[in-house]
Design a protein around this motif. Structure first.
Motif, PDB file in Angstrom:
ATOM      1  N   GLN A 169      -3.594  -4.409  -9.103  1.00  0.00           N
ATOM      2  CA  GLN A 169      -4.111  -3.666  -7.953  1.00  0.00           C
ATOM      3  C   GLN A 169      -5.468  -4.467  -7.812  1.00  0.00           C
ATOM      4  OE1 GLN A 169      -3.550  -0.701  -6.571  1.00  0.00           O
ATOM      5  NE2 GLN A 169      -5.393  -1.219  -5.212  1.00  0.00           N
ATOM      6  N   VAL A 170      -5.616  -4.453  -6.428  1.00  0.00           N
ATOM      7  CA  VAL A 170      -6.631  -5.334  -5.929  1.00  0.00           C
ATOM      8  C   VAL A 170      -7.524  -4.341  -4.836  1.00  0.00           C
ATOM      9  CG1 VAL A 170      -7.757  -7.045  -3.952  1.00  0.00           C
ATOM     10  CG2 VAL A 170      -5.839  -7.433  -5.929  1.00  0.00           C
ATOM     11  N   THR A 171      -8.630  -3.833  -4.971  1.00  0.00           N
ATOM     12  CA  THR A 171      -9.467  -2.847  -4.387  1.00  0.00           C
ATOM     13  C   THR A 171     -10.829  -3.354  -3.939  1.00  0.00           C
ATOM     14  OG1 THR A 171      -8.730  -1.080  -5.697  1.00  0.00           O
ATOM     15  CG2 THR A 171     -10.447  -0.651  -4.224  1.00  0.00           C
ATOM     16  N   VAL A 219      -1.611  -3.358  -4.080  1.00  0.00           N
ATOM     17  CA  VAL A 219      -0.844  -3.850  -5.275  1.00  0.00           C
ATOM     18  C   VAL A 219      -0.313  -5.176  -4.694  1.00  0.00           C
ATOM     19  CG1 VAL A 219       0.471  -3.524  -7.048  1.00  0.00           C
ATOM     20  CG2 VAL A 219      -0.447  -1.484  -6.249  1.00  0.00           C
ATOM     21  N   TYR A 220      -0.736  -6.257  -5.751  1.00  0.00           N
ATOM     22  CA  TYR A 220      -0.153  -7.426  -5.232  1.00  0.00           C
ATOM     23  C   TYR A 220       0.969  -8.067  -6.357  1.00  0.00           C
ATOM     24  CZ  TYR A 220      -3.687  -8.420  -1.822  1.00  0.00           C
ATOM     25  OH  TYR A 220      -4.695  -8.419  -0.447  1.00  0.00           O
ATOM     26  N   CYS A 221       2.026  -8.195  -5.803  1.00  0.00           N
ATOM     27  CA  CYS A 221       3.257  -8.753  -6.787  1.00  0.00           C
ATOM     28  C   CYS A 221       3.448 -10.074  -6.454  1.00  0.00           C
ATOM     29  CB  CYS A 221       4.463  -7.621  -6.279  1.00  0.00           C
ATOM     30  SG  CYS A 221       4.014  -6.025  -7.128  1.00  0.00           S
ATOM     31  N   GLU A 244       4.397  -6.125   1.973  1.00  0.00           N
ATOM     32  CA  GLU A 244       4.092  -7.147   3.096  1.00  0.00           C
ATOM     33  C   GLU A 244       3.914  -8.564   2.728  1.00  0.00           C
ATOM     34  OE1 GLU A 244       0.254  -7.777   6.014  1.00  0.00           O
ATOM     35  OE2 GLU A 244       0.025  -6.521   4.309  1.00  0.00           O
ATOM     36  N   PHE A 245       4.672  -9.496   3.282  1.00  0.00           N
ATOM     37  CA  PHE A 245       4.421 -10.950   2.762  1.00  0.00           C
ATOM     38  C   PHE A 245       2.784 -11.444   2.936  1.00  0.00           C
ATOM     39  CE2 PHE A 245       5.200 -15.160   2.181  1.00  0.00           C
ATOM     40  CZ  PHE A 245       4.539 -15.929   3.151  1.00  0.00           C
ATOM     41  N   VAL A 246       2.471 -12.089   1.698  1.00  0.00           N
ATOM     42  CA  VAL A 246       1.143 -12.491   1.865  1.00  0.00           C
ATOM     43  C   VAL A 246       1.129 -14.022   2.041  1.00  0.00           C
ATOM     44  CG1 VAL A 246      -0.808 -12.873   0.350  1.00  0.00           C
ATOM     45  CG2 VAL A 246       0.127 -10.683   0.636  1.00  0.00           C
ATOM     46  N   VAL A 248       0.834  -1.106   0.088  1.00  0.00           N
ATOM     47  CA  VAL A 248      -0.017  -0.013   0.011  1.00  0.00           C
ATOM     48  C   VAL A 248       0.899   1.348   0.138  1.00  0.00           C
ATOM     49  CG1 VAL A 248      -1.825   1.246   1.304  1.00  0.00           C
ATOM     50  CG2 VAL A 248      -1.808  -1.243   1.330  1.00  0.00           C
ATOM     51  N   PRO A 249       0.561   2.145  -0.939  1.00  0.00           N
ATOM     52  CA  PRO A 249       1.302   3.506  -0.947  1.00  0.00           C
ATOM     53  C   PRO A 249       1.679   4.027   0.622  1.00  0.00           C
ATOM     54  CG  PRO A 249      -0.043   3.636  -2.625  1.00  0.00           C
ATOM     55  CD  PRO A 249      -0.552   2.301  -1.733  1.00  0.00           C
TER      56      PRO A 249
END
Length: 122
Positions: free
Chosen positions: A117-119, A93-95, A46-48, A40-41
């Motif tokens: 992007q996930v919203t 944003v998921y990478c 963050e690890f998922v 997140v800006p």
């Protein structure tokens, strides 16, 4: 060299689901451990979730455990992140990344995608 391209992000209501995909290039995809991270800006990455190269070992952040599932299809050189029961705090944003242990530490990964992007709306 490995190139990663994410897809599947979008806008979803809280409680909904999304399935992210990360397609890779390179003939050695099946030998890479893979991970998903989000950012997140203004906040740290963050690890998922992460998965071993064989698909036999997975790990998850506590915040997504029981809601998200990581999987790997070596034949299609793709890694997936199934996200259920989404919450507004999952917005990011998921990478995807390749090369980890499978590890929760971003510095353990060698290759990164641009992100999707996930919203999640409340």
């Amino acid at each position: 060299q490995v190139q990663l391209v994410e897809s599947g992000g979008g806008l979803v209501q809280a409680g909904g689901s999304l399935r992210l995909s990360c397609t890779t290039s390179g003939r050695t995809f099946s030998r890479y451990n893979m991970g998903w991270f989000r950012q997140v800006p203004g906040k740290e990455r963050e690890f998922v979730a992460a998965i071993s190269w064989s698909g036999g070992s997975t790990r998850y952040a506590d915040s997504v455990k029981g809601r998200f599932t990581i999987s790997k299809d070596n034949a299609k050189t793709t890694v997936f992140l199934q996200m259920n029961s989404l919450k507004p705090e999952d917005t990011a944003v998921y990478c995807c990344a390749a090369g980890g242990g499978p590890s929760s530490r971003a510095r353990d990964y060698d290759y990164w995608g641009q992100g999707t992007q996930v919203t999640v709306s409340s």
